[in-house]
Design a protein around this motif. Structure first.
Motif, PDB file in Angstrom:
ATOM      1  N   LYS A  98       0.039   3.102   9.870  1.00 25.46           N
ATOM      2  CA  LYS A  98       0.406   3.980  10.979  1.00 25.46           C
ATOM      3  C   LYS A  98       0.620   5.409  10.493  1.00 25.46           C
ATOM      4  CE  LYS A  98       2.561   0.416  13.878  1.00 25.46           C
ATOM      5  NZ  LYS A  98       3.823  -0.095  14.438  1.00 25.46           N
ATOM      6  N   LYS A  99       1.222   5.555   9.305  1.00 25.24           N
ATOM      7  CA  LYS A  99       1.411   6.884   8.731  1.00 25.24           C
ATOM      8  C   LYS A  99       0.071   7.512   8.370  1.00 25.24           C
ATOM      9  CE  LYS A  99       5.970   5.741   6.818  1.00 25.24           C
ATOM     10  NZ  LYS A  99       6.740   5.467   5.568  1.00 25.24           N
ATOM     11  N   VAL A 100      -0.844   6.709   7.840  1.00 27.59           N
ATOM     12  CA  VAL A 100      -2.194   7.204   7.538  1.00 27.59           C
ATOM     13  C   VAL A 100      -2.854   7.704   8.813  1.00 27.59           C
ATOM     14  CG1 VAL A 100      -4.509   6.520   6.784  1.00 27.59           C
ATOM     15  CG2 VAL A 100      -2.504   5.754   5.496  1.00 27.59           C
ATOM     16  N   LYS A 101      -2.688   6.960   9.881  1.00 22.82           N
ATOM     17  CA  LYS A 101      -3.290   7.342  11.164  1.00 22.82           C
ATOM     18  C   LYS A 101      -2.713   8.664  11.678  1.00 22.82           C
ATOM     19  CE  LYS A 101      -5.534   6.260  15.084  1.00 22.82           C
ATOM     20  NZ  LYS A 101      -6.975   6.087  15.208  1.00 22.82           N
ATOM     21  N   ARG A 102      -1.424   8.879  11.458  1.00 22.69           N
ATOM     22  CA  ARG A 102      -0.820  10.142  11.889  1.00 22.69           C
ATOM     23  C   ARG A 102      -1.337  11.309  11.053  1.00 22.69           C
ATOM     24  NH1 ARG A 102       3.888   6.847  12.637  1.00 22.69           N
ATOM     25  NH2 ARG A 102       4.742   7.450  10.604  1.00 22.69           N
ATOM     26  N   LEU A 103      -1.566  11.064   9.760  1.00 24.30           N
ATOM     27  CA  LEU A 103      -2.090  12.114   8.887  1.00 24.30           C
ATOM     28  C   LEU A 103      -3.558  12.410   9.179  1.00 24.30           C
ATOM     29  CD1 LEU A 103      -0.588  11.251   5.375  1.00 24.30           C
ATOM     30  CD2 LEU A 103      -0.195  13.345   6.691  1.00 24.30           C
ATOM     31  N   TYR A 104      -4.297  11.360   9.518  1.00 28.00           N
ATOM     32  CA  TYR A 104      -5.741  11.482   9.746  1.00 28.00           C
ATOM     33  C   TYR A 104      -6.069  10.865  11.112  1.00 28.00           C
ATOM     34  CZ  TYR A 104      -5.433  11.987   4.666  1.00 28.00           C
ATOM     35  OH  TYR A 104      -5.097  12.375   3.400  1.00 28.00           O
ATOM     36  N   GLU A 123       5.279  -4.065   5.770  1.00 32.15           N
ATOM     37  CA  GLU A 123       5.378  -2.625   5.545  1.00 32.15           C
ATOM     38  C   GLU A 123       4.008  -1.982   5.474  1.00 32.15           C
ATOM     39  OE1 GLU A 123       6.855   1.119   5.142  1.00 32.15           O
ATOM     40  OE2 GLU A 123       7.875  -0.715   5.780  1.00 32.15           O
ATOM     41  N   ASN A 124       2.981  -2.760   5.088  1.00 29.48           N
ATOM     42  CA  ASN A 124       1.628  -2.211   5.054  1.00 29.48           C
ATOM     43  C   ASN A 124       1.184  -1.710   6.420  1.00 29.48           C
ATOM     44  OD1 ASN A 124       1.186  -2.566   2.338  1.00 29.48           O
ATOM     45  ND2 ASN A 124       0.131  -4.525   2.560  1.00 29.48           N
ATOM     46  N   LEU A 125       1.626  -2.370   7.472  1.00 30.18           N
ATOM     47  CA  LEU A 125       1.267  -1.930   8.826  1.00 30.18           C
ATOM     48  C   LEU A 125       1.903  -0.583   9.144  1.00 30.18           C
ATOM     49  CD1 LEU A 125       1.593  -5.360  10.660  1.00 30.18           C
ATOM     50  CD2 LEU A 125      -0.498  -4.249   9.845  1.00 30.18           C
ATOM     51  N   ASN A 126       3.096  -0.351   8.624  1.00 27.01           N
ATOM     52  CA  ASN A 126       3.736   0.957   8.802  1.00 27.01           C
ATOM     53  C   ASN A 126       3.034   2.030   7.983  1.00 27.01           C
ATOM     54  OD1 ASN A 126       5.755  -0.026  10.552  1.00 27.01           O
ATOM     55  ND2 ASN A 126       7.004  -0.704   8.828  1.00 27.01           N
ATOM     56  N   VAL A 127       2.582   1.652   6.783  1.00 22.27           N
ATOM     57  CA  VAL A 127       1.827   2.593   5.955  1.00 22.27           C
ATOM     58  C   VAL A 127       0.563   3.040   6.677  1.00 22.27           C
ATOM     59  CG1 VAL A 127       0.475   2.837   3.831  1.00 22.27           C
ATOM     60  CG2 VAL A 127       2.730   1.750   3.754  1.00 22.27           C
ATOM     61  N   LEU A 134       0.834  -1.199   0.000  1.00 20.94           N
ATOM     62  CA  LEU A 134       0.000   0.000   0.000  1.00 20.94           C
ATOM     63  C   LEU A 134       0.868   1.248   0.000  1.00 20.94           C
ATOM     64  CD1 LEU A 134      -2.558  -1.125   2.731  1.00 20.94           C
ATOM     65  CD2 LEU A 134      -2.897  -1.179   0.247  1.00 20.94           C
ATOM     66  N   SER A 135       0.251   2.367  -0.369  1.00 22.52           N
ATOM     67  CA  SER A 135       0.915   3.660  -0.256  1.00 22.52           C
ATOM     68  C   SER A 135      -0.007   4.621   0.493  1.00 22.52           C
ATOM     69  CB  SER A 135       1.256   4.238  -1.631  1.00 22.52           C
ATOM     70  OG  SER A 135       0.091   4.662  -2.312  1.00 22.52           O
ATOM     71  N   VAL A 136       0.590   5.544   1.195  1.00 21.15           N
ATOM     72  CA  VAL A 136      -0.196   6.511   1.964  1.00 21.15           C
ATOM     73  C   VAL A 136      -1.066   7.358   1.048  1.00 21.15           C
ATOM     74  CG1 VAL A 136      -0.048   8.509   3.495  1.00 21.15           C
ATOM     75  CG2 VAL A 136       1.513   6.580   3.815  1.00 21.15           C
ATOM     76  N   ASP A 137      -0.540   7.749  -0.105  1.00 22.25           N
ATOM     77  CA  ASP A 137      -1.234   8.682  -0.992  1.00 22.25           C
ATOM     78  C   ASP A 137      -2.537   8.123  -1.548  1.00 22.25           C
ATOM     79  OD1 ASP A 137       0.791  10.482  -0.586  1.00 22.25           O
ATOM     80  OD2 ASP A 137       1.856  10.005  -2.441  1.00 22.25           O
ATOM     81  N   GLU A 138      -2.636   6.804  -1.688  1.00 20.66           N
ATOM     82  CA  GLU A 138      -3.841   6.228  -2.304  1.00 20.66           C
ATOM     83  C   GLU A 138      -4.999   6.106  -1.318  1.00 20.66           C
ATOM     84  OE1 GLU A 138      -3.587   2.087  -3.495  1.00 20.66           O
ATOM     85  OE2 GLU A 138      -2.019   1.743  -2.008  1.00 20.66           O
ATOM     86  N   ILE A 139      -4.753   6.306  -0.043  1.00 16.84           N
ATOM     87  CA  ILE A 139      -5.813   6.177   0.956  1.00 16.84           C
ATOM     88  C   ILE A 139      -6.351   7.565   1.288  1.00 16.84           C
ATOM     89  CG2 ILE A 139      -6.380   5.414   3.289  1.00 16.84           C
ATOM     90  CD1 ILE A 139      -4.167   3.314   3.003  1.00 16.84           C
ATOM     91  N   LYS A 140      -7.580   7.819   0.887  1.00 20.18           N
ATOM     92  CA  LYS A 140      -8.200   9.134   1.047  1.00 20.18           C
ATOM     93  C   LYS A 140      -8.817   9.254   2.434  1.00 20.18           C
ATOM     94  CE  LYS A 140      -7.111   9.726  -3.248  1.00 20.18           C
ATOM     95  NZ  LYS A 140      -5.894  10.482  -3.593  1.00 20.18           N
ATOM     96  N   GLY A 141      -7.953   9.470   3.410  1.00 17.28           N
ATOM     97  CA  GLY A 141      -8.382   9.468   4.795  1.00 17.28           C
ATOM     98  C   GLY A 141      -9.372  10.552   5.147  1.00 17.28           C
ATOM     99  N   ASN A 142      -9.368  11.645   4.421  1.00 14.77           N
ATOM    100  CA  ASN A 142     -10.322  12.719   4.712  1.00 14.77           C
ATOM    101  C   ASN A 142     -11.747  12.340   4.305  1.00 14.77           C
ATOM    102  OD1 ASN A 142      -9.135  12.836   2.084  1.00 14.77           O
ATOM    103  ND2 ASN A 142     -10.131  14.814   1.736  1.00 14.77           N
ATOM    104  N   TRP A 143     -11.909  11.261   3.524  1.00 16.61           N
ATOM    105  CA  TRP A 143     -13.229  10.804   3.127  1.00 16.61           C
ATOM    106  C   TRP A 143     -13.784   9.725   4.053  1.00 16.61           C
ATOM    107  CZ3 TRP A 143     -12.335   9.895  -2.861  1.00 16.61           C
ATOM    108  CH2 TRP A 143     -12.028  11.125  -3.470  1.00 16.61           C
TER     109      TRP A 143
END
Length: 317
Positions: free
Chosen positions: A52-58, A46-50, A14-23
């Motif tokens: 975690k980054k999503v969670k920090r952004l959103y 690594e997906n688990l780290n991705v 996964l990548s952080v950019d493809e997950i639209k957390g604001n939606w």
């Protein structure tokens, strides 16, 4: 707050950019599996780290680990004994703690049923309640440590037969909410065309299932509306060798099933390559046909109407 949840499949990096957390309000990371009675994550770590980054952004997003899926075995054995239930619940709590998730979603397809080729027992009905209670107990202990609530949800079949395999009244108080699998009404092996995730039952097919019929099925059994989240299909179910015209496209015979993701539908099918979009206004559902290939799917219009339905009926999401 109403739930806007997405199942995010971990079968690729996964990548952080493809997950639209604001939606979104919730992410169900799919799937962990059961091995030797324990929850196991088999995908790229690594997906688990991705996530975690999503969670920090959103930070508003709730991360939920979904366990199971179609054909995923191990549930019946894990739930069969008290020691097995305790072992499984302990590993669930450990996974949530180690990966900073916010809960777990059991996608047991299905208690008391072997239709997906998994082990099933008549005792599953009672044991499903017992394993949910054990998981809730483990989550409550972890809540004291983390000082925040943790979620326990399930994915549930949207047909009457599902209720034969579970004690709905017993499991309801244990759950935060339930994800109704209101898709695949016409599934990947049907040899007739039909809607796979329609909002209402088609006027000319009163025996068919629909989201509205599924919601009524569960609420008539006493399950609260605010704990129900309905599903939409971000993929289409296709059938080839369909020969039909006019109003006969639906429920016509075909011979070869296939699935297609929504991005491919947009790229190659919707208003492209000879495909015409049709709309069943009674079912509030679109479908495609090119004279040979039929595809049932969700699009912007049908999903918008599902959102309106959620708001009107005061569902969970």
């Amino acid at each position: 707050m109403q739930i806007v949840s997405a199942y995010v499949y971990g079968g690729r990096l996964l990548s952080v950019d493809e997950i639209k957390g604001n939606w979104l309000t919730h992410i169900n990371y799919a799937f962990a599996v059961i091995r030797d009675g324990e929850i196991v994550h088999l995908f790229n770590q690594e997906n688990l780290n991705v996530l975690k980054k999503v969670k920090r952004l959103y930070p508003h997003i709730k991360l939920i680990i979904s366990v199971g899926g179609w054909g995923a075995d191990g549930f019946s054995d894990a739930a069969f004994t008290e020691s097995g239930r305790m072992k499984f619940a302990k590993t669930v709590a450990h996974f949530i703690k180690e990966n900073d998730f916010d809960g777990v979603d059991l996608d047991w397809e299905y208690p008391s049923s072997d239709m997906a080729g998994i082990k099933a027992r008549k005792e599953d009905k009672e044991n499903f309640t017992l394993i949910l209670r054990e998981i809730r107990k483990a989550l409550k202990e972890l809540e004291l440590e983390k000082q925040r609530p943790l979620l326990l949800t399930i994915a549930a079949g949207a047909e009457p037969w599902y209720l034969d395999g579970v004690d709905l009244k017993d499991i309801e108080p244990i759950l935060d909410y339930m994800n109704l699998m209101t898709y695949d009404f016409y599934n990947g092996w049907s040899k007739k065309t039909g809607h796979h995730t329609n909002l209402f039952t088609p006027a000319h097919r009163p025996e068919d299932n629909s989201i509205d019929k599924a919601v009524k099925l569960f609420t008539d059994q006493g399950f609260p509306k605010h704990k129900l989240a309905i599903g939409a299909g971000f993929y289409g179910r296709g059938l080839r060798s369909v020969k039909a015209t006019g109003n006969d496209i639906l429920y016509a015979d075909g011979s070869e099933n296939f699935d297609v993701g929504y991005s491919t539908l947009v790229k190659d099918y919707i208003h492209k390559n000879g495909f015409k979009r049709y709309w069943d206004d009674s079912a509030k559902a679109p479908y495609l046909y090119d004279g040979d290939v039929f595809i049932t799917y969700d699009d912007e219009e049908s999903i918008f109407l599902k959102g309106q339905y959620v708001a009107k009926e005061q569902l969970g999401g």
